[in-house]
Design a protein around this motif. Structure first.
Motif, PDB file in Angstrom:
ATOM      1  N   GLY A  99      14.226  28.367   0.761  1.00  0.00           N
ATOM      2  CA  GLY A  99      14.135  29.708   1.345  1.00  0.00           C
ATOM      3  C   GLY A  99      13.558  29.751   2.750  1.00  0.00           C
ATOM      4  O   GLY A  99      13.375  30.830   3.310  1.00  0.00           O
ATOM      5  N   LYS A 159      16.782  26.797   6.167  1.00  0.00           N
ATOM      6  CA  LYS A 159      17.535  25.585   6.514  1.00  0.00           C
ATOM      7  C   LYS A 159      19.034  25.858   6.563  1.00  0.00           C
ATOM      8  O   LYS A 159      19.698  25.554   7.556  1.00  0.00           O
ATOM      9  CB  LYS A 159      17.273  24.465   5.488  1.00  0.00           C
ATOM     10  N   SER A 160      19.562  26.438   5.473  1.00  0.00           N
ATOM     11  CA  SER A 160      21.010  26.686   5.425  1.00  0.00           C
ATOM     12  C   SER A 160      21.415  27.702   6.482  1.00  0.00           C
ATOM     13  O   SER A 160      22.493  27.574   7.087  1.00  0.00           O
ATOM     14  CB  SER A 160      21.429  27.203   4.053  1.00  0.00           C
ATOM     15  N   THR A 161      20.559  28.689   6.702  1.00  0.00           N
ATOM     16  CA  THR A 161      20.872  29.685   7.728  1.00  0.00           C
ATOM     17  C   THR A 161      21.002  28.998   9.093  1.00  0.00           C
ATOM     18  O   THR A 161      21.938  29.276   9.847  1.00  0.00           O
ATOM     19  CB  THR A 161      19.768  30.771   7.758  1.00  0.00           C
ATOM     20  N   ARG A 211      14.561  41.966   7.358  1.00  0.00           N
ATOM     21  CA  ARG A 211      13.679  40.795   7.382  1.00  0.00           C
ATOM     22  C   ARG A 211      14.172  39.748   8.400  1.00  0.00           C
ATOM     23  O   ARG A 211      15.360  39.421   8.435  1.00  0.00           O
ATOM     24  CB  ARG A 211      13.650  40.164   5.988  1.00  0.00           C
TER      25      ARG A 211
HETATM   26  P1  ADP Z   1      17.042  27.427   2.606  1.00  0.00           P
HETATM   27  O1  ADP Z   1      18.354  26.817   2.966  1.00  0.00           O
HETATM   28  O2  ADP Z   1      15.905  26.852   3.394  1.00  0.00           O
HETATM   29  O3  ADP Z   1      16.741  27.417   1.139  1.00  0.00           O
HETATM   30  P2  ADP Z   1      18.297  29.903   3.439  1.00  0.00           P
HETATM   31  O4  ADP Z   1      18.633  29.707   4.871  1.00  0.00           O
HETATM   32  O5  ADP Z   1      19.392  29.778   2.439  1.00  0.00           O
HETATM   33  O6  ADP Z   1      17.059  28.964   3.041  1.00  0.00           O
HETATM   34  O7  ADP Z   1      17.640  31.345   3.274  1.00  0.00           O
HETATM   35  C1  ADP Z   1      16.571  31.792   4.058  1.00  0.00           C
HETATM   36  C2  ADP Z   1      16.220  33.199   3.640  1.00  0.00           C
HETATM   37  O8  ADP Z   1      17.325  34.062   3.932  1.00  0.00           O
HETATM   38  C3  ADP Z   1      15.958  33.347   2.153  1.00  0.00           C
HETATM   39  O9  ADP Z   1      14.861  34.209   1.975  1.00  0.00           O
HETATM   40  C4  ADP Z   1      17.218  33.983   1.615  1.00  0.00           C
HETATM   41  O10 ADP Z   1      16.931  34.815   0.527  1.00  0.00           O
HETATM   42  C5  ADP Z   1      17.718  34.800   2.796  1.00  0.00           C
HETATM   43  N1  ADP Z   1      19.178  34.909   2.786  1.00  0.00           N
HETATM   44  C6  ADP Z   1      20.062  33.882   2.743  1.00  0.00           C
HETATM   45  N2  ADP Z   1      21.344  34.338   2.778  1.00  0.00           N
HETATM   46  C7  ADP Z   1      21.262  35.681   2.833  1.00  0.00           C
HETATM   47  C8  ADP Z   1      22.224  36.746   2.893  1.00  0.00           C
HETATM   48  N3  ADP Z   1      23.541  36.487   2.890  1.00  0.00           N
HETATM   49  N4  ADP Z   1      21.769  38.028   2.948  1.00  0.00           N
HETATM   50  C9  ADP Z   1      20.445  38.287   2.959  1.00  0.00           C
HETATM   51  N5  ADP Z   1      19.471  37.335   2.914  1.00  0.00           N
HETATM   52  C10 ADP Z   1      19.870  36.059   2.843  1.00  0.00           C
END
Ligand code: ADP
Length: 351
Positions: A40, A43-45, A17
């Motif tokens: 989701g 943002k954190s990514t 994905r």
């Molecule tokens: P937010 O900070 O906006 O809530 P994230 O950046 O944490 O969103 O996550 C974005 C997407 O990436 C989400 O669908 C989450 O499930 C997926 N995701 C986050 N970390 C991982 C990981 N280590 N492995 C696989 N998918 C991840």
């Protein structure tokens, strides 16, 4: 430090994905930028990619003119603050602040000097010898900020730093974060899902949805000139109402109707505070008052139109009761026009 993303995409290992898709942006030196969006959305990514704790699948990341794509967090010299403070429970406040400097081999006198200076900056000087467990959530977050600043980071990254605080403290702390950012001048990226938080302290806000930047602009522009229907609906409470052009067009004079039609306008957004009442049924919308909600000084009128659409209206005098038929209009400047893809269409008033 200026940060630039060039066509950055991200997939997590073993997962096909696409989390972030071809993302490009610039963050100006000395600015505070919030990344705002629903849970989701990535943002954190995005923050982790800036930090160097994650590496992108594609694209390049620059700090100033230096390509840091392959450099880790240490080499990028970022400071980080998280929601859960992550302080060392067995160390005092001052030792927590000094810890990164100790690891970096800074001598004791220098690290104490720096820690005292930072404790002053974040206003925690009275608690230097306490352990984190003896501090309130807000005080712990001050310590975490001081610690993140101790090595003079190139950039300060904050991931939902206020989420664990109660509503009143959050408000105070967000102003504190803004003050500290201004005093130090450190470029700061702040992740939040709270629109008020983002709009109140940021120089710029980057709105994300499903891994795509929806708009990256000053906070007021997001509200006044949303680039698309997602941004228009994400910001503002109660939510903006959107109407099919066909449902409203009878209320426009023919020249405006023609202009909107020629620009392919399909949807019209009107914010709840932009309506004014008109007498009779001559307004742009007419409906039955479904509910009047009064919470403190906030008054919201819930209007149900003939087609069952619900429209929230605020900031009007309430001289009607539930069940009455009432009509409202708005002026041209308060209308947001969107095409069939949900993108903003600019229509000049006197074209
Ligand atoms: P937010 O900070 O906006 O809530 P994230 O950046 O944490 O969103 O996550 C974005 C997407 O990436 C989400 O669908 C989450 O499930 C997926 N995701 C986050 N970390 C991982 C990981 N280590 N492995 C696989 N998918 C991840």
């Amino acid at each position: 430090m200026k940060v630039r993303f060039e066509n950055v995409s991200m997939k997590y290992d073993g997962n096909d994905r696409t989390i972030l898709d071809d993302m490009s942006f610039d963050i100006q030196d000395h600015s505070l930028v919030s990344i705002l969006g629903p849970s989701g959305c990535g943002k954190s990514t995005t923050l982790m990619l800036i930090s160097g704790l994650l590496m992108p699948t594609d694209g390049k990341i620059f700090f100033g003119d230096t390509d840091v794509t392959k450099k880790d967090a240490n080499a990028r010299k970022v400071g980080m603050v998280f929601q859960n403070y992550a302080l060392y429970p067995h160390l005092s406040v001052i030792d927590n602040i000094m810890f990164p400097l100790k690891m970096a081999g800074v001598n004791k006198k220098k690290r104490k000097e720096r820690a005292l200076e930072l404790a002053e900056l974040v206003q925690i000087s009275e608690h230097l010898n306490k352990k984190p467990g003896q501090l309130s959530g807000g005080q712990q977050q001050r310590v975490a900020i001081a610690r993140a600043l101790s090595k003079e980071p190139s950039i300060l990254l904050m991931d939902e730093p206020l989420s664990n605080l109660d509503a009143k403290l959050r408000k105070g702390m967000r102003e504190e974060i803004r003050r500290i950012q201004k005093e130090t001048g450190v470029t700061t990226v702040f992740v939040t899902h709270d629109q008020e938080e983002a709009l109140s302290i940021s120089d710029k806000v980057m709105v994300l949805n499903e891994g795509l930047i929806q708009q990256h602009s000053g906070p007021q522009a997001l509200y006044d000139r949303p680039d698309n229907i997602f941004v228009a609906q994400f910001l503002g409470s109660p939510e903006i109402s959107t109407f099919d052009f066909d449902d409203l067009k009878a209320g426009f004079d023919s020249s405006l109707r023609d202009r909107l039609q020629s620009k392919d306008v399909k949807l019209i957004g009107i914010r709840p505070e932009s309506f004014t009442q008109v007498y009779g049924e001559s307004g742009l919308i007419t409906g039955v008052v479904d509910r009047i909600e009064i919470v403190g000084k906030e008054r919201t009128v819930r209007l149900k139109l003939d087609n069952e659409q619900i429209v929230d209206i605020t900031d009007v005098d309430i001289n009607f009761t539930e069940g009455d038929k009432v009509s409202f209009t708005t002026n041209f400047d308060a209308m947001h026009f969107f095409d069939g893809y949900g993108n903003r269409v600019v229509i000049k008033d006197a074209e």
